[in-house]
Design an enzyme around this catalytic site. Structure first.
Site, PDB file in Angstrom:
ATOM      1  N   HIS A  59     -21.786 104.311 177.421  1.00 36.99           N
ATOM      2  CA  HIS A  59     -22.042 102.950 177.725  1.00 36.99           C
ATOM      3  C   HIS A  59     -23.534 102.938 178.650  1.00 36.99           C
ATOM      4  O   HIS A  59     -24.175 102.038 178.547  1.00 36.99           O
ATOM      5  CB  HIS A  59     -21.043 102.490 178.731  1.00 36.99           C
ATOM      6  CG  HIS A  59     -19.805 101.891 177.943  1.00 36.99           C
ATOM      7  ND1 HIS A  59     -19.523 100.881 177.143  1.00 36.99           N
ATOM      8  CD2 HIS A  59     -18.424 102.158 177.932  1.00 36.99           C
ATOM      9  CE1 HIS A  59     -18.675 100.485 176.714  1.00 36.99           C
ATOM     10  NE2 HIS A  59     -17.725 101.350 177.297  1.00 36.99           N
ATOM     11  N   GLU A  92     -17.890  98.599 172.873  1.00 38.70           N
ATOM     12  CA  GLU A  92     -16.755  99.792 172.650  1.00 38.70           C
ATOM     13  C   GLU A  92     -16.687 100.633 171.587  1.00 38.70           C
ATOM     14  O   GLU A  92     -16.642 101.616 171.836  1.00 38.70           O
ATOM     15  CB  GLU A  92     -15.485  99.043 172.830  1.00 38.70           C
ATOM     16  CG  GLU A  92     -15.010  98.508 173.996  1.00 38.70           C
ATOM     17  CD  GLU A  92     -14.943  99.297 175.310  1.00 38.70           C
ATOM     18  OE1 GLU A  92     -14.502 100.433 175.215  1.00 38.70           O
ATOM     19  OE2 GLU A  92     -15.712  99.080 176.176  1.00 38.70           O
ATOM     20  N   HIS A 116     -17.440 108.536 177.034  1.00 42.20           N
ATOM     21  CA  HIS A 116     -17.374 107.366 176.678  1.00 42.20           C
ATOM     22  C   HIS A 116     -18.168 106.531 177.797  1.00 42.20           C
ATOM     23  O   HIS A 116     -18.946 105.575 177.181  1.00 42.20           O
ATOM     24  CB  HIS A 116     -15.925 106.870 176.619  1.00 42.20           C
ATOM     25  CG  HIS A 116     -15.825 105.271 176.102  1.00 42.20           C
ATOM     26  ND1 HIS A 116     -15.606 104.776 174.979  1.00 42.20           N
ATOM     27  CD2 HIS A 116     -15.661 104.346 177.166  1.00 42.20           C
ATOM     28  CE1 HIS A 116     -15.388 103.670 174.877  1.00 42.20           C
ATOM     29  NE2 HIS A 116     -15.484 103.184 176.280  1.00 42.20           N
ATOM     30  N   GLU A 117     -17.789 106.734 178.948  1.00 40.88           N
ATOM     31  CA  GLU A 117     -18.433 105.817 180.006  1.00 40.88           C
ATOM     32  C   GLU A 117     -19.816 106.233 180.103  1.00 40.88           C
ATOM     33  O   GLU A 117     -20.757 105.144 180.461  1.00 40.88           O
ATOM     34  CB  GLU A 117     -17.658 106.338 181.400  1.00 40.88           C
ATOM     35  CG  GLU A 117     -16.470 105.769 181.569  1.00 40.88           C
ATOM     36  CD  GLU A 117     -16.413 104.417 181.309  1.00 40.88           C
ATOM     37  OE1 GLU A 117     -16.914 103.468 181.961  1.00 40.88           O
ATOM     38  OE2 GLU A 117     -15.243 103.949 180.379  1.00 40.88           O
TER      39      GLU A 117
HETATM   40 ZN   LIG Z   1     -15.683 101.367 176.829  1.00 40.23          ZN
END
Ligand SMILES: [Zn+2]
Length: 258
Positions: free
Chosen positions: A138, A189, A134-135
């Site tokens: 981003h 997100e 997830h990071e």
């Molecule tokens: Zn996030």
């Protein structure tokens, strides 16, 4: 600088700063170039590392460091395929020995995970892969640059002036710090969830762990929200959206699992 001038400069910068992200295809407002974002992140990262070292907060747990490195190495290999320019990034990961529930990946691939999130949430390898996936998503999706652009807008004239007129990285470094404390957008997100679970599946990590991870995270927010949740606001249907992605991710995972 007069406030009208600042506003005019901001507007001019905004008008010329809409770009289509090559991974998501979404149009983004960015006031900093990829190079600026990476250079200021590298500087902020070096500072974070030297402060953590001074405080004795870089984890000396060899097993945990090796575990995090093994997981992130597999994710990085997939990130390079998903976004080829990231092959040139100076990837690196640190394990910071602090009780905070947090993890991040700056533009350019500088990552950290905190012992607090690993221990308090009792994370499995699959769950660590989901959080770092997830990071990394981003970073691949240029969300750090979006946050920096917002930090610049917040800090106003002085910083903006130097960004517009040149590349003063000493001024941009605090922007990278501030950007880390700003929340991502809910849209960002959802994107990071979507690409993060795929990155982890391609690296051979179970997509079901994404749901388990966010369940653990929300359960942990009983005693005040963890730092991680303040910078990663939940899209309202996060768990449902991830659940809907699992069947699509399973064949990728089945093919990639060791
Ligand atoms: Zn996030």
């Amino acid at each position: 600088m007069k406030s009208e001038l600042v506003l005019a400069a901001l507007l001019a910068a905004s008008l010329t700063a809409c770009q289509t992200n090559p991974v998501s295809g979404r149009s983004q407002l960015v006031l900093v170039s990829e190079e600026q974002a990476q250079a200021s992140s590298a500087q902020a990262y070096a500072q974070t590392m030297s402060e953590a070292q001074k405080k004795g907060n870089l984890s000396t747990d060899a097993a945990l460091n090796a575990r995090v490195k093994r997981i992130t190495d597999r994710l990085i290999a997939e990130a390079k395929l998903m976004y080829p320019p990231s092959r040139d990034w100076k990837w690196s990961v640190a394990v910071i020995d602090e009780p905070t529930l947090n993890a991040w990946c700056m533009p350019g691939g500088k990552m950290a995970i905190y012992t607090g999130i690993v221990r308090k949430l009792n994370l499995s390898d699959d769950e660590i892969a989901q959080i770092m996936g997830h990071e990394i998503a981003h970073a691949l999706l240029g969300h750090g640059r979006e946050r920096m652009s917002r930090a610049i807008a917040m800090q106003g004239g002085m910083v903006l002036g130097s960004v517009v007129s040149g590349y003063d990285l000493s001024v941009l470094a605090p922007v990278a710090d501030v950007a880390l404390t700003l929340p991502n957008s809910r849209e960002g997100e959802s994107e990071a969830d979507r690409y993060g679970i795929e990155l982890a599946a391609r690296a051979g990590y179970d997509p079901h762990a994404a749901i388990k991870l966010w369940e653990k995270m929300s359960a942990a927010s009983g005693n005040g929200p963890p730092v991680f949740l303040s910078t990663h606001p939940s899209p309202t249907n996060r768990i449902e959206a991830l659940n809907a992605l699992v069947p699509k991710m399973m064949p990728i995972y089945e093919k990639a699992r060791p």
